[in-house]
Each structure stands twice: as structure tokens, then as C-alpha cells.
Design a protein around this motif. Structure first.
Motif, PDB file in Angstrom:
ATOM      1  N   TRP A 176       0.834  -1.200   0.000  1.00 42.74           N
ATOM      2  CA  TRP A 176       0.000   0.000   0.000  1.00 42.74           C
ATOM      3  C   TRP A 176       0.871   1.254   0.000  1.00 42.74           C
ATOM      4  CZ3 TRP A 176      -4.492   1.246  -1.541  1.00 42.74           C
ATOM      5  CH2 TRP A 176      -5.141   2.395  -1.089  1.00 42.74           C
ATOM      6  N   THR A 177       1.957   1.247   0.735  1.00 38.53           N
ATOM      7  CA  THR A 177       2.865   2.396   0.748  1.00 38.53           C
ATOM      8  C   THR A 177       3.462   2.626  -0.632  1.00 38.53           C
ATOM      9  OG1 THR A 177       3.396   2.107   3.082  1.00 38.53           O
ATOM     10  CG2 THR A 177       5.001   3.309   1.759  1.00 38.53           C
ATOM     11  N   ARG A 178       3.881   1.576  -1.293  1.00 37.04           N
ATOM     12  CA  ARG A 178       4.432   1.732  -2.648  1.00 37.04           C
ATOM     13  C   ARG A 178       3.374   2.259  -3.606  1.00 37.04           C
ATOM     14  NH1 ARG A 178       7.441  -3.103  -1.230  1.00 37.04           N
ATOM     15  NH2 ARG A 178       5.737  -4.388  -2.041  1.00 37.04           N
ATOM     16  N   ARG A 179       2.123   1.863  -3.405  1.00 43.61           N
ATOM     17  CA  ARG A 179       1.064   2.393  -4.269  1.00 43.61           C
ATOM     18  C   ARG A 179       0.871   3.889  -4.037  1.00 43.61           C
ATOM     19  NH1 ARG A 179      -5.284   0.400  -4.715  1.00 43.61           N
ATOM     20  NH2 ARG A 179      -5.900   1.971  -6.257  1.00 43.61           N
ATOM     21  N   LEU A 180       0.923   4.328  -2.780  1.00 48.11           N
ATOM     22  CA  LEU A 180       0.758   5.747  -2.485  1.00 48.11           C
ATOM     23  C   LEU A 180       1.908   6.574  -3.051  1.00 48.11           C
ATOM     24  CD1 LEU A 180      -0.540   5.718   1.220  1.00 48.11           C
ATOM     25  CD2 LEU A 180      -1.856   5.788  -0.899  1.00 48.11           C
ATOM     26  N   THR A 181       3.129   6.123  -2.833  1.00 48.54           N
ATOM     27  CA  THR A 181       4.267   6.887  -3.357  1.00 48.54           C
ATOM     28  C   THR A 181       4.275   6.858  -4.879  1.00 48.54           C
ATOM     29  OG1 THR A 181       5.698   4.942  -3.056  1.00 48.54           O
ATOM     30  CG2 THR A 181       5.669   6.581  -1.292  1.00 48.54           C
ATOM     31  N   GLY A 182       3.801   5.764  -5.460  1.00 52.35           N
ATOM     32  CA  GLY A 182       3.696   5.715  -6.913  1.00 52.35           C
ATOM     33  C   GLY A 182       2.672   6.691  -7.447  1.00 52.35           C
ATOM     34  N   ALA A 183       1.549   6.832  -6.732  1.00 55.84           N
ATOM     35  CA  ALA A 183       0.520   7.791  -7.154  1.00 55.84           C
ATOM     36  C   ALA A 183       1.023   9.225  -7.057  1.00 55.84           C
ATOM     37  CB  ALA A 183      -0.737   7.617  -6.299  1.00 55.84           C
ATOM     38  N   ALA A 184       1.904   9.469  -6.092  1.00 55.22           N
ATOM     39  CA  ALA A 184       2.421  10.828  -5.903  1.00 55.22           C
ATOM     40  C   ALA A 184       3.468  11.202  -6.924  1.00 55.22           C
ATOM     41  CB  ALA A 184       3.008  10.954  -4.498  1.00 55.22           C
ATOM     42  N   GLY A 185       4.125  10.213  -7.506  1.00 54.79           N
ATOM     43  CA  GLY A 185       5.231  10.504  -8.403  1.00 54.79           C
ATOM     44  C   GLY A 185       6.489  10.793  -7.599  1.00 54.79           C
ATOM     45  N   PRO A 186       7.535  11.310  -8.244  1.00 54.22           N
ATOM     46  CA  PRO A 186       8.792  11.579  -7.537  1.00 54.22           C
ATOM     47  C   PRO A 186       8.553  12.519  -6.357  1.00 54.22           C
ATOM     48  CG  PRO A 186       9.073  11.787  -9.907  1.00 54.22           C
ATOM     49  CD  PRO A 186       7.598  11.658  -9.671  1.00 54.22           C
ATOM     50  N   ALA A 187       8.961  12.084  -5.155  1.00 56.49           N
ATOM     51  CA  ALA A 187       8.763  12.892  -3.948  1.00 56.49           C
ATOM     52  C   ALA A 187      10.077  13.039  -3.218  1.00 56.49           C
ATOM     53  CB  ALA A 187       7.730  12.229  -3.032  1.00 56.49           C
ATOM     54  N   ALA A 188      10.258  14.183  -2.567  1.00 51.73           N
ATOM     55  CA  ALA A 188      11.499  14.427  -1.837  1.00 51.73           C
ATOM     56  C   ALA A 188      11.626  13.505  -0.642  1.00 51.73           C
ATOM     57  CB  ALA A 188      11.567  15.880  -1.389  1.00 51.73           C
ATOM     58  N   SER A 189      10.495  13.149  -0.041  1.00 51.95           N
ATOM     59  CA  SER A 189      10.526  12.288   1.133  1.00 51.95           C
ATOM     60  C   SER A 189       9.161  11.648   1.318  1.00 51.95           C
ATOM     61  CB  SER A 189      10.893  13.093   2.388  1.00 51.95           C
ATOM     62  OG  SER A 189       9.865  14.023   2.690  1.00 51.95           O
ATOM     63  N   ALA A 190       9.130  10.566   2.087  1.00 53.90           N
ATOM     64  CA  ALA A 190       7.869   9.932   2.440  1.00 53.90           C
ATOM     65  C   ALA A 190       8.015   9.392   3.853  1.00 53.90           C
ATOM     66  CB  ALA A 190       7.529   8.809   1.461  1.00 53.90           C
ATOM     67  N   ARG A 191       7.220   9.934   4.760  1.00 53.32           N
ATOM     68  CA  ARG A 191       7.259   9.505   6.157  1.00 53.32           C
ATOM     69  C   ARG A 191       5.944   8.815   6.493  1.00 53.32           C
ATOM     70  NH1 ARG A 191       7.823  14.042   9.927  1.00 53.32           N
ATOM     71  NH2 ARG A 191       6.605  15.304   8.460  1.00 53.32           N
ATOM     72  N   VAL A 192       6.011   7.879   7.419  1.00 55.21           N
ATOM     73  CA  VAL A 192       4.826   7.133   7.820  1.00 55.21           C
ATOM     74  C   VAL A 192       4.432   7.543   9.235  1.00 55.21           C
ATOM     75  CG1 VAL A 192       6.188   5.155   8.663  1.00 55.21           C
ATOM     76  CG2 VAL A 192       3.791   4.822   7.987  1.00 55.21           C
ATOM     77  N   PHE A 193       3.120   7.710   9.452  1.00 55.24           N
ATOM     78  CA  PHE A 193       2.604   8.062  10.769  1.00 55.24           C
ATOM     79  C   PHE A 193       2.140   6.807  11.483  1.00 55.24           C
ATOM     80  CE2 PHE A 193      -1.167   9.036  13.420  1.00 55.24           C
ATOM     81  CZ  PHE A 193      -0.504   9.738  14.424  1.00 55.24           C
ATOM     82  N   LEU A 194       2.553   6.653  12.755  1.00 56.38           N
ATOM     83  CA  LEU A 194       2.199   5.488  13.538  1.00 56.38           C
ATOM     84  C   LEU A 194       1.796   5.901  14.949  1.00 56.38           C
ATOM     85  CD1 LEU A 194       5.254   3.259  12.559  1.00 56.38           C
ATOM     86  CD2 LEU A 194       2.909   2.998  11.704  1.00 56.38           C
ATOM     87  N   ILE A 195       0.922   5.119  15.555  1.00 57.09           N
ATOM     88  CA  ILE A 195       0.619   5.296  16.972  1.00 57.09           C
ATOM     89  C   ILE A 195       1.782   4.701  17.765  1.00 57.09           C
ATOM     90  CG2 ILE A 195      -0.942   4.689  18.855  1.00 57.09           C
ATOM     91  CD1 ILE A 195      -2.051   6.736  16.849  1.00 57.09           C
TER      92      ILE A 195
END
Length: 329
Positions: A176-195
Motif C-alpha cells: 500500500w505504501t508503494r502504491r501511495l508513493t507511486g501515485a504521488a510521483g517523484p517525492a522528496a521524502s515519504a514519512r509514515v505516521f504510527l501510533i
């Protein structure tokens, strides 16, 4: 704040996992104390939640922290373009950047969740979020960090020029994370939010899990509450999760002792799944191992941990003093 540094590991270049903290600003003075602990222990970012009806004022808390700290990045985490017009956000960000160093400001914007639902409003369309970030970028001086919060591909697709990166709410699901970053295209960073709930010893983990049950359910409901089949949720768990999500009470949002904390009592398998995907509970070493493995699968550059725990001072200190060290090269 020092930039995220690449670390060479054999032929593969791996980035350090930057750790940030998010906080609900019920008490500005308490928020300041926690931000000071975060800064003193090496944490790079401190985000202030923006659900004014539930938690209190966000921008005054951000300004208080900026005025009493020296290095840590501070800003809304997560805000929205519904409860404040983008022009209001833009003016506040520009003013704070004038009063303090622009590179100490970091704003994360999404469609809106508890902030809008708690006052009877609807979340913004993804396109509105992207447009709002562009408005803020037009008023903000160079150095201010603007990020897009996304739990689904439509939101991630609102990524545009001038937005510095993504904050992902889909949890520790690699596909799912790869799908989200793929939808965004090239991004400077990708951080994940967790409890998050870090503890000294593994035998404290069960009590820690109990303390954040409601928070785990809240973030999961926002991330996978619709379209579960497409969001990597096992089919056998979907009916139980749908029932628990449908009973979620926004009036008790983020209250560990409220009714939401008991909604998973009848769904032990579903609860185990939600903790595995949306939580970072346990010792620093154990959490670091999970984050490193997830980074190798997805390329994320950071993780933001919540601070809604009985002893946030200890939790944040462990994140700064032990988790960062455990994630180091």
C-alpha cells in the motif's frame, strides 16, 4: 535541523530514518515541555495536531514552542483547508517565518478528519488540499517545509511542485505504501505516521498496548475505513473492522479511557492486525527493527510517532535517546 543523511551499506545507499513526534495541544505549556524534551534528545520534528474543537488552538501553541526552542522543526500536524481558509494558513505561516527561521516551520496538510467531523463538516476533496498547499507555498518564504498527508492514492496524487514530501497514513503495509508513493510521483521524502508507545522493557508492552487501543482504532478508521479490499486488508477481517469503525465516537476521540478503547474487545484478531499495521509499541530496539525492515521494502525516510500515552515525557525521551540510536548506522 540537520538533513536526513544517506548512509552507505555495501552497494545500496540507505537513508537514516528520521523520527518525529505528533502531539495534541490540550495544554500549550505541556506541549512546550514535550517539545523541549524532543529537541534535547535529538528528535528533528514536533507536530501540533489541529482539531481546535477537541484539543485547543494550534498556531498559538506552535508559536510558543518556536519561541522557547532553538532547533527543532515545528508546525501543524495535520491541518486541513476546511476549518481554516488557505489564505489564513498562508498568513500565519508567513508571519511565523518572519518571526523565526523559515527552516524551523513544517506544515502538514490533509483532507481533515477529527477536526472537521467533530464540528459537523466534511473533509476536503484531495484537489482542494493540493490547491491550499500551493496557496501557502506562494506566501511562505524559502525554507518552510510543506507536506501532503495521504492515506489513499487519490490524496497522494495531489502531490505537486512546491510540496516537499508525503506523510503516509496507511501504516506498515509495504504494498500500500508503494502504491501511495507511486501515485504521488517523484517525492522528496515519504514519512509514515504510527501510533507510538515506547517502553523500557518488553514486559511493559501489554500495558502500553492497552493505553493506545483507542488511538490505533482512530488512525486505522481514517486510513482503511473505506475501500478495505483495495487497501490491503485481509477479507476475513473486514466485517469485524467495519462494525468497529461504524461505532466509533468522535466525541471520545483520542481518549484512552473512553468508549472507543473498548470497541475492539470482541475482535481480538482484528485488533492484532491493527496493532501490527498502525502501531509502534514496544522497546526501542524492537520498533527500530520493524522500521528498518519497512524502510528496506519501501524507501521511507522517516516515521512520526504519536504522543497520546500516559507518560509522554518518557515515551518521547526513549524515542530520542534510544530509538534514534537503534536506527543509526
Amino acid at each position: 535541523m540537520a538533513p536526513v543523511r544517506p548512509v552507505s551499506v555495501g552497494p545500496v545507499e540507505v537513508r537514516l530514518v528520521e523520527i518525529g513526534i505528533s502531539h495534541l495541544p490540550v495544554s500549550p505549556s505541556r506541549a512546550l515541555r514535550l517539545a523541549q524534551i524532543a529537541e534535547s534528545t535529538g528528535i528533528g520534528r514536533f507536530g501540533v495536531a489541529d482539531s481546535s474543537h477537541l484539543f485547543g488552538a494550534m498556531y498559538p501553541t506552535v508559536q510558543l514552542i518556536l519561541s522557547r526552542t532553538a532547533r527543532i522543526k515545528v508546525g501543524p500536524f495535520v491541518t486541513n483547508p476546511v476549518t481554516r481558509h488557505p489564505s489564513v494558513h498562508a498568513a500565519d505561516v508567513a508571519a511565523l517565518a518572519t518571526l523565526y527561521s523559515p527552516d524551523r516551520l513544517a506544515l502538514v496538510m490533509g483532507t481533515g478528519d477529527s477536526a472537521v467531523h467533530s464540528v459537523g463538516l466534511r473533509p476536503a476533496p484531495a484537489e482542494q488540499v493540493g490547491a491550499a498547499l500551493r496557496t501557502i507555498r506562494g506566501a511562505a518564504p524559502d525554507g518552510v517545509t510543506l507536506e501532503l498527508a495521504a492515506s489513499g492514492p487519490k490524496a497522494a496524487a495531489a502531490m505537486a511542485a512546491g510540496i516537499d514530501g508525503l506523510v503516509l497514513g496507511g501504516g506498515l503495509s509495504a504494498s500500500w505504501t508503494r502504491r501511495l508513493t507511486g501515485a504521488a510521483g517523484p517525492a522528496a521524502s515519504a514519512r509514515v505516521f504510527l501510533i507510538g508507545h515506547l517502553v523500557e522493557r518488553e514486559d511493559e508492552a501489554a500495558r502500553a498496548r492497552e493505553a493506545v487501543r483507542a488511538s490505533v482504532l482512530a488512525v486505522a478508521r481514517h486510513a482503511i475505513g473505506t475501500g478495505m479490499a483495495a487497501r490491503d486488508v485481509p477479507a476475513r477481517l473486514r466485517p469485524g473492522l467495519e462494525q468497529a469503525f461504524a461505532r466509533y465516537d468522535f466525541a471520545a476521540h483520542a481518549k484512552a479511557s473512553g468508549a472507543n478503547g473498548r470497541l475492539l474487545d470482541d475482535y481480538p484478531e482484528e485488533e492484532a492486525y491493527l496493532f501490527e499495521r498502525f502501531a509502534a509499541v514496544g522497546t526501542a530496539g524492537g520498533v527500530a527493527e520493524r522500521l528498518r525492515a519497512f524502510q528496506r521494502e519501501t524507501g521511507i525516510t522517516g516515521a512520526v510517532l504519536s504522543s497520546t500515552v500516559p507518560d509522554p515525557e518518557s515515551h518521547i525521551a526513549l524515542a530520542g535517546e534510544r530509538l534514534i540510536a537503534a536506527l543509526g548506522p
